[in-house]
Enzyme design. Structure first.
Site, PDB file in Angstrom:
ATOM      1  CE1 TYR A 130      -4.361  -1.848   5.013  1.00 48.30           C
ATOM      2  CE2 TYR A 130      -3.373   0.251   4.396  1.00 48.30           C
ATOM      3  CZ  TYR A 130      -3.939  -0.962   4.035  1.00 48.30           C
ATOM      4  OH  TYR A 130      -4.078  -1.275   2.700  1.00 48.30           O
ATOM      5  CB  SER A 141      -0.884   0.013   1.257  1.00 53.98           C
ATOM      6  OG  SER A 141      -1.535   1.251   1.422  1.00 53.98           O
TER       7      SER A 141
END
Length: 272
Positions: free
Chosen positions: A155, A142
């Site tokens: 995250y 990501s």
């Protein structure tokens, strides 16, 4: 890397870009697509939807947060499809809270699925891929693996870990002179439902079909690092050249990155 007649394993492949990538590899002539996912209904629907695309499709219901289930699913995969030629570590989860609002379970599960699982999955097959001296490993990390962001602390931690592991694996394959391509993908938000509620002022939220095509093309071209839409070198260069307060200002006030998660709602159960 040519997908024709290859066996491809995709984790979190019953929904989102995992499902789209599965369709694309079958359209490119893959002989066998193996999908690991937690959702049995989603797997069944995906297998049915792909039945006319050619190639075999096998869905395996399993939980990536459990190493024993990963080992079991790997054994099942070998028995029905052999050792995959391509592994796409796609599955991921996001909590989307300030760090102090996380539970210990939130932290543990996020790290197990986003950071640990790609390593465990790849380790199950890599020794055999090394003996065969061919294959590809793609990990969907990501942009949060490059840029810190409020309400994404855990995250981001998991994706920084995935990014660091994946690119280190690439270097190891080079040192060993093995023909195993390693691709690390670092996309911005993709509109699959996982990040429902995210607001982006400047950078576009990525469209799943186009993002999936870019990822599959990156695997075919043996691209080492793929960031979307901002190239990773621009982010790294900015971080290296700009003083931290200036970099924060650019991310916060120019690109609006630090405010993207303010209205996050999300949708449980999706892969990235």
């Amino acid at each position: 890397m040519d997908f024709k007649d290859k066996t491809v394993l995709i984790t979190g492949g019953a929904f989102g870009i995992g499902k789209i990538m599965g369709r694309k590899v079958l359209e490119r002539g893959a002989a066998h697509l193996v999908i690991w996912d937690l959702n049995p209904e989603g797997l069944q629907q995906t297998e049915s939807a792909f039945s006319s695309l050619g190639g075999e499709v096998t869905g395996i219901v399993m939980d990536l947060s459990d190493v024993k289930q990963i080992q079991w699913a790997a054994a099942q995969t070998r028995s029905v499809a052999g050792v995959p030629h391509v592994i796409i570590n796609n599955a991921g989860i996001v909590v989307g809270k300030m760090f102090h609002e996380h539970s210990h379970d939130d932290i543990s599960k996020s790290m197990k699925i986003n950071a640990d699982a790609p390593m465990h999955v790849t380790l199950e097959f890599l020794p055999e891929m090394l003996r065969r001296n061919s294959g590809a490993v793609c990990t969907i990390a990501s942009s949060a693996g490059l840029i810190s962001n409020p309400k994404m602390s855990v995250y981001a931690a998991s994706k920084w870990a995935a990014t660091g592991w994946s690119d280190s694996l690439r270097l190891e394959m080079q040192q060993l002179k093995k023909d195993i391509a390693v691709t690390t993908v670092m996309p911005f938000y993709i509109s699959t439902g996982m990040f429902d509620g995210v607001k982006s002022r400047v950078l576009p939220v990525l469209e799943p079909e186009k993002a999936s095509e870019r990822i599959i093309c990156a695997i075919e071209k043996k691209t080492k690092l793929l960031a979307m839409p901002m190239p990773y070198w621009f982010i790294r260069l900015s971080q290296g050249l700009l003083p931290l307060p200036v970099f924060d200002w650019v991310m916060r006030d120019v690109f609006g990155i630090y405010d993207t998660m303010k209205e996050f709602r999300g949708r449980k159960g999706d892969g990235l």
